[in-house]
Design an enzyme around this catalytic site. Structure first.
Site, PDB file in Angstrom:
ATOM      1  N   TYR A   1      -8.799 -14.380  14.427  1.00 51.67           N
ATOM      2  CA  TYR A   1      -8.725 -12.955  14.116  1.00 51.67           C
ATOM      3  C   TYR A   1      -8.257 -12.157  15.336  1.00 51.67           C
ATOM      4  O   TYR A   1      -7.482 -11.199  15.209  1.00 51.67           O
ATOM      5  CB  TYR A   1     -10.090 -12.440  13.646  1.00 51.67           C
ATOM      6  CG  TYR A   1     -10.573 -13.073  12.372  1.00 51.67           C
ATOM      7  CD1 TYR A   1      -9.750 -13.171  11.260  1.00 51.67           C
ATOM      8  CD2 TYR A   1     -11.879 -13.579  12.263  1.00 51.67           C
ATOM      9  CE1 TYR A   1     -10.195 -13.750  10.075  1.00 51.67           C
ATOM     10  CE2 TYR A   1     -12.337 -14.155  11.093  1.00 51.67           C
ATOM     11  CZ  TYR A   1     -11.492 -14.244   9.998  1.00 51.67           C
ATOM     12  OH  TYR A   1     -11.943 -14.817   8.836  1.00 51.67           O
TER      13      TYR A   1
ATOM     14  N   GLU B   1     -16.442 -21.716  13.588  1.00 46.09           N
ATOM     15  CA  GLU B   1     -16.603 -20.266  13.467  1.00 46.09           C
ATOM     16  C   GLU B   1     -16.050 -19.565  14.710  1.00 46.09           C
ATOM     17  O   GLU B   1     -15.464 -18.480  14.620  1.00 46.09           O
ATOM     18  CB  GLU B   1     -18.079 -19.899  13.275  1.00 46.09           C
ATOM     19  CG  GLU B   1     -18.781 -20.565  12.095  1.00 46.09           C
ATOM     20  CD  GLU B   1     -18.302 -20.099  10.735  1.00 46.09           C
ATOM     21  OE1 GLU B   1     -17.251 -19.431  10.643  1.00 46.09           O
ATOM     22  OE2 GLU B   1     -18.974 -20.415   9.738  1.00 46.09           O
TER      23      GLU B   1
END
Length: 347
Positions: free
Chosen positions: A127, A120
């Site tokens: 991103y 994660e």
């Protein structure tokens, strides 16, 4: 059932017998013994997750720099808002998984949670790399914190975020299971819906670097979905009192609420203004996903008539199928995945 007990980091009196191991409220030594696992599926999960290693910066974003400025206003608006939502989801996942792990007393499953938390974090890095490449610093900050000014995005963040926060205050088995179901919704409905928008850009020949980043993230999320589904199914065996008809109805309502919010979000950010997508297509796909997730936990269908992937959305699988790609970073190009049957894919 007794209260949920936080495991000790060092427990000299912990059980070493595999048959005494439990997902929660066990008496664990915290010793990581790869040769003695109670949950046989963990070995395949761990191998798959380790094989998924990738580096965000290895993906070429040069075409995206050009494409981003040429997106239609509707596409750019959706790109920014959906990316903002995905960034939040991965960020809160990274922060919350250690909280869950403090109460999981099966060491092999804690190993899986640790890998998931790492992945994660990589997604958040991915991103950031996407934004740093295509945006100015001012645009990047505006996208990251859109939820401060967009009530729709704030509402999306609060549904999962509030459940996670409740677990900080209520460390009961019931609240832990609600947190796990919320995680399952996040991984199995929210992420898949967000990814679908990027795949639609890809099939229209736009933002290829972003699409490739999302594909690798999607591959990781497949394993995360597999992990939490398996954990919930194990709890059904070990702690059946947590799955009373009333509780199951609560979990079903959580999945349905997540789906309804996702449909409302799709109408807001996608609508009927983006080439290749309509509100109806998005709604049909979300209802199908919600049914799939609910049925895979043994909770039955939530939406009658949505038991098959909508024909209008069957192109999503061409991008999301985790068995079709891997990254060879020595060659810096995608290649066929060597063990195409090794991953468990809910789609």
């Amino acid at each position: 059932m007794s209260d949920l007990k936080k495991k000790a980091l060092f427990n000299e009196y912990g059980d070493i017998e595999v048959n005494k191991r439990r997902l929660i409220n066990g008496n664990t030594t915290n010793l990581n013994d790869f040769n003695n696992m109670k949950y046989s599926w963990v070995a395949n999960w761990y191998r798959q997750a380790m094989n998924n290693f990738w580096i965000p910066e290895e993906i070429n974003m040069s075409q995206d720099v050009k494409d981003y400025r040429e997106l239609s206003p509707a596409e750019k608006n959706a790109y920014d808002k959906i990316l903002s939502f995905l960034i939040f989801l991965d960020s809160i996942q990274t922060a919350n998984l250690p909280n869950v792990g403090e109460y999981i007393t099966a060491n092999e499953i804690n190993l899986c949670l640790t890998i998931q938390a790492f992945q994660e974090a990589v997604h958040s890095q991915s991103y950031s790399y996407m934004l740093d490449t295509i945006c100015s610093p001012e645009e990047r900050s505006a996208i990251l914190y859109q939820w401060k000014d967009d009530e729709h995005l704030l509402k999306r963040n609060k549904f999962i975020g509030d459940i996670y926060n409740e677990f900080q205050l209520d460390k009961s088995p019931e609240q832990l299971l609600k947190t796990m179901v919320a995680n399952y919704i996040l991984e199995g409905v929210y992420f898949y819906s967000g990814f679908m928008f990027f795949y639609n850009l890809g099939r229209n020949g736009k933002m290829p670097g972003s699409v490739q980043e999302i594909r690798y993230i999607n591959r990781d999320e497949n394993t995360h979905l597999w992990l939490f589904r398996s954990m919930i199914l194990e709890l059904q065996k070990e702690e059946p009192q947590l799955f009373t008809p009333e509780n199951v109805e609560l979990y079903r309502s959580m999945i349905k609420e997540g789906a309804e919010q996702e449909i409302e979000w799709g109408e807001y950010v996608i609508g009927d203004d983006i080439e290749g997508l309509t509100k109806q297509m998005v709604s049909d796909y979300i209802k199908y996903l919600a049914n799939l997730r609910s049925e895979n936990l043994g909770f039955g269908q939530l939406y009658e008539g949505y038991d098959q992937e909508p024909a209008s959305m069957n192109w999503v699988l061409q991008y999301s199928n985790a068995n079709l790609i891997k990254t060879d970073f020595f060659e810096a190009k995608p290649s066929a995945y060597a063990k195409s049957t090794s991953i468990e894919d809910d789609l």
